[in-house]
Write a protein that holds these residues in place. Structure first.
Motif, PDB file in Angstrom:
ATOM      1  N   GLU A  31       0.817  -1.196   0.000  1.00  0.00           N
ATOM      2  CA  GLU A  31       0.000   0.000   0.000  1.00  0.00           C
ATOM      3  C   GLU A  31       0.860   1.259   0.000  1.00  0.00           C
ATOM      4  O   GLU A  31       2.018   1.246   0.427  1.00  0.00           O
ATOM      5  CB  GLU A  31      -0.911   0.025   1.226  1.00  0.00           C
TER       6      GLU A  31
ATOM      7  N   SER B 218       1.400   7.755   3.521  1.00  0.00           N
ATOM      8  CA  SER B 218       1.448   9.205   3.509  1.00  0.00           C
ATOM      9  C   SER B 218       1.932   9.746   4.841  1.00  0.00           C
ATOM     10  O   SER B 218       1.760   9.117   5.884  1.00  0.00           O
ATOM     11  CB  SER B 218       0.064   9.806   3.213  1.00  0.00           C
TER      12      SER B 218
ATOM     13  N   THR C 119       3.064  11.687  -0.094  1.00  0.00           N
ATOM     14  CA  THR C 119       2.644  10.302  -0.268  1.00  0.00           C
ATOM     15  C   THR C 119       3.686   9.562  -1.083  1.00  0.00           C
ATOM     16  O   THR C 119       4.289  10.137  -2.000  1.00  0.00           O
ATOM     17  CB  THR C 119       1.282  10.223  -0.981  1.00  0.00           C
TER      18      THR C 119
ATOM     19  N   THR D 197       4.088   5.679  -3.039  1.00  0.00           N
ATOM     20  CA  THR D 197       3.447   4.426  -3.397  1.00  0.00           C
ATOM     21  C   THR D 197       4.381   3.262  -3.135  1.00  0.00           C
ATOM     22  O   THR D 197       5.564   3.425  -2.820  1.00  0.00           O
ATOM     23  CB  THR D 197       3.036   4.427  -4.874  1.00  0.00           C
TER      24      THR D 197
ATOM     25  N   PRO E 285      -3.167   6.722   2.833  1.00  0.00           N
ATOM     26  CA  PRO E 285      -3.996   7.750   2.218  1.00  0.00           C
ATOM     27  C   PRO E 285      -5.339   7.231   1.730  1.00  0.00           C
ATOM     28  O   PRO E 285      -6.249   8.021   1.489  1.00  0.00           O
ATOM     29  CB  PRO E 285      -3.133   8.232   1.047  1.00  0.00           C
ATOM     30  N   ARG E 286      -5.443   5.915   1.586  1.00  0.00           N
ATOM     31  CA  ARG E 286      -6.696   5.302   1.115  1.00  0.00           C
ATOM     32  C   ARG E 286      -6.963   4.044   1.921  1.00  0.00           C
ATOM     33  O   ARG E 286      -6.787   2.928   1.437  1.00  0.00           O
ATOM     34  CB  ARG E 286      -6.622   5.011  -0.370  1.00  0.00           C
TER      35      ARG E 286
ATOM     36  N   SER F 254     -10.798   3.374   0.539  1.00  0.00           N
ATOM     37  CA  SER F 254     -11.456   4.664   0.565  1.00  0.00           C
ATOM     38  C   SER F 254     -10.476   5.747   0.127  1.00  0.00           C
ATOM     39  O   SER F 254      -9.340   5.471  -0.254  1.00  0.00           O
ATOM     40  CB  SER F 254     -11.996   4.970   1.960  1.00  0.00           C
ATOM     41  N   THR F 255     -10.918   6.993   0.197  1.00  0.00           N
ATOM     42  CA  THR F 255     -10.051   8.130  -0.105  1.00  0.00           C
ATOM     43  C   THR F 255      -9.606   8.850   1.163  1.00  0.00           C
ATOM     44  O   THR F 255      -9.098   9.969   1.086  1.00  0.00           O
ATOM     45  CB  THR F 255     -10.765   9.111  -1.036  1.00  0.00           C
ATOM     46  N   SER F 256      -9.781   8.206   2.308  1.00  0.00           N
ATOM     47  CA  SER F 256      -9.442   8.810   3.584  1.00  0.00           C
ATOM     48  C   SER F 256      -8.471   7.914   4.343  1.00  0.00           C
ATOM     49  O   SER F 256      -8.437   6.705   4.126  1.00  0.00           O
ATOM     50  CB  SER F 256     -10.698   9.024   4.432  1.00  0.00           C
TER      51      SER F 256
END
Length: 120
Positions: free
Chosen positions: A32, A35, A50, A52, A98-99, A103-105
């Motif tokens: 994952e 961030s 962030t 990756t 970050p996700r 999700s985006t949170s």
């Protein structure tokens, strides 16, 4: 289970540098992104940078080349190097997904963070 442990903060004079460390074993094991966030005194928490799984990096515009995010997947660690620290960088710094779970949170469970104080 997701768990974040931040370290490396401290009191530093303007113009100094710090390298913050984050233990994020679960995120790294699952390939994952990770961030860094920060929360200045009396202000909302904000995204800083962030990285990756593959090493692609993304920074907020205010960083202006002073921040570098990196990761060591073998050590299951993520780092944030901050150069030319300014008083405005004073904040508690956190790492998170970050996700979280697609999700985006970020995860609602935050670590303790590590405090950076930039002052004389």
């Amino acid at each position: 289970q997701a768990q974040f442990v931040e370290s490396g903060g401290g009191l530093v004079q303007p113009g100094g540098s710090l390298t913050l460390s984050c233990t994020a074993a679960s995120l790294i094991q699952n390939r994952e992104a990770v961030s860094w966030y920060r929360q200045p005194p009396g202000a909302p928490r904000e995204l800083v940078a962030t990285i990756t799984h593959g090493g692609s990096t993304y920074y907020m515009d205010y960083v202006k080349d002073r921040f570098t995010i990196s990761r060591d997947n073998a050590k299951k660690m993520v780092y944030l190097q901050i150069n030319n620290l300014e008083p405005e960088d004073t904040a508690v710094y956190y790492c998170n997904s970050p996700r979280f779970r697609g999700s985006t949170s970020p995860s609602p469970t935050w670590g303790q963070g590590t405090q950076v104080i930039v002052a004389q």
